[in-house]
Enzyme design. Structure first.
Site, PDB file in Angstrom:
ATOM      1  N   ASP A  15      -0.813 -25.351  65.841  1.00 11.67           N
ATOM      2  CA  ASP A  15      -1.966 -25.491  64.951  1.00 11.67           C
ATOM      3  C   ASP A  15      -1.441 -25.651  63.535  1.00 11.67           C
ATOM      4  OD1 ASP A  15      -3.144 -24.685  67.331  1.00 11.67           O
ATOM      5  OD2 ASP A  15      -4.509 -23.265  66.390  1.00 11.67           O
ATOM      6  N   ASP A 134     -16.284 -24.267  72.262  1.00 15.55           N
ATOM      7  CA  ASP A 134     -15.788 -23.076  71.564  1.00 15.55           C
ATOM      8  C   ASP A 134     -16.959 -22.129  71.384  1.00 15.55           C
ATOM      9  OD1 ASP A 134     -13.364 -24.545  71.264  1.00 15.55           O
ATOM     10  OD2 ASP A 134     -14.246 -25.569  69.544  1.00 15.55           O
TER      11      ASP A 134
HETATM   12  O1  LIG Z   1      -9.016 -26.425  68.198  1.00 14.76           O
HETATM   13  C1  LIG Z   1      -9.707 -26.451  67.156  1.00 14.76           C
HETATM   14  O2  LIG Z   1     -10.327 -27.481  66.795  1.00 14.76           O
HETATM   15  C2  LIG Z   1      -9.796 -25.219  66.278  1.00 14.76           C
HETATM   16  C3  LIG Z   1     -10.696 -25.228  65.212  1.00 14.76           C
HETATM   17  C4  LIG Z   1     -10.788 -24.104  64.395  1.00 14.76           C
HETATM   18  C5  LIG Z   1     -10.017 -22.984  64.626  1.00 14.76           C
HETATM   19  C6  LIG Z   1      -9.126 -22.975  65.696  1.00 14.76           C
HETATM   20  C7  LIG Z   1      -9.011 -24.091  66.505  1.00 14.76           C
HETATM   21  N1  LIG Z   1      -8.141 -24.111  67.573  1.00 14.76           N
HETATM   22  C8  LIG Z   1      -7.311 -23.011  67.931  1.00 14.76           C
HETATM   23  C9  LIG Z   1      -6.597 -23.276  69.172  1.00 14.76           C
HETATM   24  O3  LIG Z   1      -6.730 -24.276  69.851  1.00 14.76           O
HETATM   25  C10 LIG Z   1      -5.576 -22.246  69.568  1.00 14.76           C
HETATM   26  O4  LIG Z   1      -4.337 -22.881  69.450  1.00 14.76           O
HETATM   27  C11 LIG Z   1      -5.719 -21.820  71.001  1.00 14.76           C
HETATM   28  O5  LIG Z   1      -7.018 -21.390  71.251  1.00 14.76           O
HETATM   29  C12 LIG Z   1      -4.659 -20.746  71.372  1.00 14.76           C
HETATM   30  O6  LIG Z   1      -5.140 -19.426  71.194  1.00 14.76           O
HETATM   31  P1  LIG Z   1      -4.167 -18.136  71.331  1.00 14.76           P
HETATM   32  O7  LIG Z   1      -3.329 -18.338  72.560  1.00 14.76           O
HETATM   33  O8  LIG Z   1      -5.112 -16.967  71.465  1.00 14.76           O
HETATM   34  O9  LIG Z   1      -3.347 -18.096  70.075  1.00 14.76           O
END
Ligand SMILES: O=C(O)c1ccccc1NCC(=O)[C@H](O)[C@H](O)COP(=O)(O)O
EC number: 5.3.1.16
Length: 244
Positions: A15, A134
């Protein structure tokens, strides 16, 4: 695992916020922990055996600018499949995302705010389009997860009708918290659709991945893993072995 049962795909996450690989808690802007250069992080996951990369432009998702050039450089540098997410909401941003050579894009906000456009691009691009669902509870969130965007199951039914190929399901309350995935939510979504589901948010341990792997027969195709890898709860090699 049965030789006939497909294995759970793992998608390590990168990210990007303000040019850095970061992790957020509950996806909240301002909760960043920085983990350095996104390209280095992505190449490290590739070297460790990843078949997929989940690459997110957080600034584009939040509307605080974008990291488009850097994201494109990362995507183009990968030999593995890339799933691109964050701020893809119109023809220009979709064209730029697909031009990186990524395997697919995740649409989030657009599926809530411009459903006609999303139906059109699903028809045009097929399984290159996934929709990110989400949620907090069963309420969808858009605009970088900052605004309510309707009911999960109503939206899912509409997108199924429009031919959406795949969903990326995130429990925002779990995301970045290392509290374990929301298995009940994933089971409920799988029961409501026959399309594959990629689980996202909360993975904390190899046991969490094994639990997600038990949902493959119900429709969970893959799992995005972010914080747990950066916090070194386990290595990607260990994760891949745990689900193979
Ligand atoms: O994916 C998006 O568009 C997004 C937008 C705003 C905040 C977060 C976003 N994505 C986050 C993710 O895709 C995380 O990488 C993913 O959920 C992993 O989560 P974790 O394993 O709990 O760190």
């Amino acid at each position: 695992m049965s030789p006939l049962m497909p294995k759970l795909e793992l998608l390590p996450a990168v990210d990007v916020r303000d040019g850095q690989a970061v992790r957020l808690v509950h996806g909240e802007s301002g909760s960043e922990t920085s983990y350095g250069d996104p390209l280095e992080a992505a190449l490290a996951w590739q070297r460790s055996g990843a078949e997929w990369l989940h690459l997110v432009d957080l600034d584009a998702a939040f509307g605080t600018g974008d990291n488009r050039a850097q994201i494109a450089e990362v995507a183009r540098s990968m030999d593995i499949k890339v799933e691109l997410s964050g701020g893809i909401r119109d023809d220009d941003t979709l064209a730029a995302a697909l031009a990186t050579g990524c395997r697919r894009v995740n649409l989030g906000t657009a599926a809530l705010e411009t459903p006609e456009w999303v139906a059109k691009v699903i028809a045009e691009h097929g399984d290159q389009i996934a929709v990110g669902l989400d949620v907090r509870g069963t309420t969808l969130r858009g605009r970088g997860w900052t605004r309510d965007g309707g009911d999960l199951y109503e939206t899912l039914a509409r997108l199924d009708t429009e031919g959406c190929a795949r969903y990326v399901v995130t429990d925002i309350n779990k995301d970045g918290t290392l509290q374990g995935p929301n298995l009940e939510l994933l089971r409920n979504v799988c029961a409501a659709t026959d399309r594959p589901v990629v689980a996202s948010g909360g993975v904390s341990s190899l046991d969490d991945l094994r639990a997600l792997a038990t949902l493959v027969p119900e429709g969970v195709e893959g799992a995005i893993v972010g914080k747990a890898l950066y916090a070194k709860a386990f290595t990607l090699e260990e994760a891949l072995a745990a689900v193979s």
